[in-house]
Design a protein around this motif. Sequence first.
Motif, PDB file in Angstrom:
ATOM      1  N   LEU A 117      15.350  63.688  89.018  1.00 52.15           N
ATOM      2  CA  LEU A 117      16.217  64.559  89.792  1.00 52.15           C
ATOM      3  C   LEU A 117      17.450  63.755  90.191  1.00 52.15           C
ATOM      4  O   LEU A 117      17.342  62.689  90.787  1.00 52.15           O
ATOM      5  N   LEU A 118      18.610  64.252  89.839  1.00 52.88           N
ATOM      6  CA  LEU A 118      19.844  63.532  90.098  1.00 52.88           C
ATOM      7  C   LEU A 118      20.534  64.079  91.341  1.00 52.88           C
ATOM      8  O   LEU A 118      20.706  65.289  91.486  1.00 52.88           O
ATOM      9  N   SER A 119      20.937  63.159  92.203  1.00 50.42           N
ATOM     10  CA  SER A 119      21.720  63.555  93.370  1.00 50.42           C
ATOM     11  C   SER A 119      23.162  63.776  92.916  1.00 50.42           C
ATOM     12  O   SER A 119      23.541  63.445  91.781  1.00 50.42           O
ATOM     13  N   GLU A 120      23.979  64.274  93.804  1.00 52.45           N
ATOM     14  CA  GLU A 120      25.386  64.508  93.477  1.00 52.45           C
ATOM     15  C   GLU A 120      26.079  63.181  93.166  1.00 52.45           C
ATOM     16  O   GLU A 120      26.890  63.090  92.243  1.00 52.45           O
ATOM     17  N   GLN A 121      25.719  62.156  93.924  1.00 52.89           N
ATOM     18  CA  GLN A 121      26.308  60.837  93.701  1.00 52.89           C
ATOM     19  C   GLN A 121      25.885  60.267  92.348  1.00 52.89           C
ATOM     20  O   GLN A 121      26.705  59.709  91.624  1.00 52.89           O
ATOM     21  N   GLN A 122      24.607  60.428  91.971  1.00 48.05           N
ATOM     22  CA  GLN A 122      24.137  59.947  90.681  1.00 48.05           C
ATOM     23  C   GLN A 122      24.827  60.683  89.545  1.00 48.05           C
ATOM     24  O   GLN A 122      25.159  60.082  88.518  1.00 48.05           O
ATOM     25  N   ALA A 123      25.036  61.980  89.703  1.00 48.42           N
ATOM     26  CA  ALA A 123      25.738  62.754  88.684  1.00 48.42           C
ATOM     27  C   ALA A 123      27.176  62.258  88.527  1.00 48.42           C
ATOM     28  O   ALA A 123      27.697  62.182  87.410  1.00 48.42           O
TER      29      ALA A 123
END
Length: 188
Positions: A117-123
């Motif tokens: 699951l990717l956070s907005e920051q990871q994306a």
Amino acid sequence: MTEVPGPLATRTAAARPRSARTYQQGQEELEAFYLAEMPRMTVFLLNIGASVYEAADAAHEAILTLLPDKWKEIDHPRAWLRTVAYRNYLRQTTSRTHPLDPIPDRAGGTCPVDLVLLSEQQAAVLDALRQLSPSEREAMAWKLDGFTHKDTARALGKDPAAVRQAYVRARQRLIGILKLKKEAESGE
């Protein structure tokens, strides 16, 4: 009169033949290895530039090459797996399309893609990584996955200085890319 053994299902682990216990233990070790490494390998391949589907497919293929017992014979299985998964990703067809069907669950009902699951920051970081050159992206992906420059160079068959230089360039470019994005979002 000799005693007749009970059915196999009712035997305890201690009563099982040694080879059956060893096999069961090997299966449990492989399951634990799979559960630990699949999400990490998927993220590693996402950092390289793969889509979620491409990453899952390449990672599954890499795991399959380890079966049944090859994974115990490899000195550095984490690095070896990433090398094989990366090569699998590169071998995928050039006409990459996104499948319409969901990725099938593995036995037990857990799909490794669901674990990523990717956070907005990871994306945002993934978007920035896609702007790097392939060698920079590769060096950064290995570093983000916890490997040293020396380990990365050994796994890729490259000079450690070249890997370090690609990482430094990637880091500098990422700082610039992410800083510009931050400034654009704040309206400055």
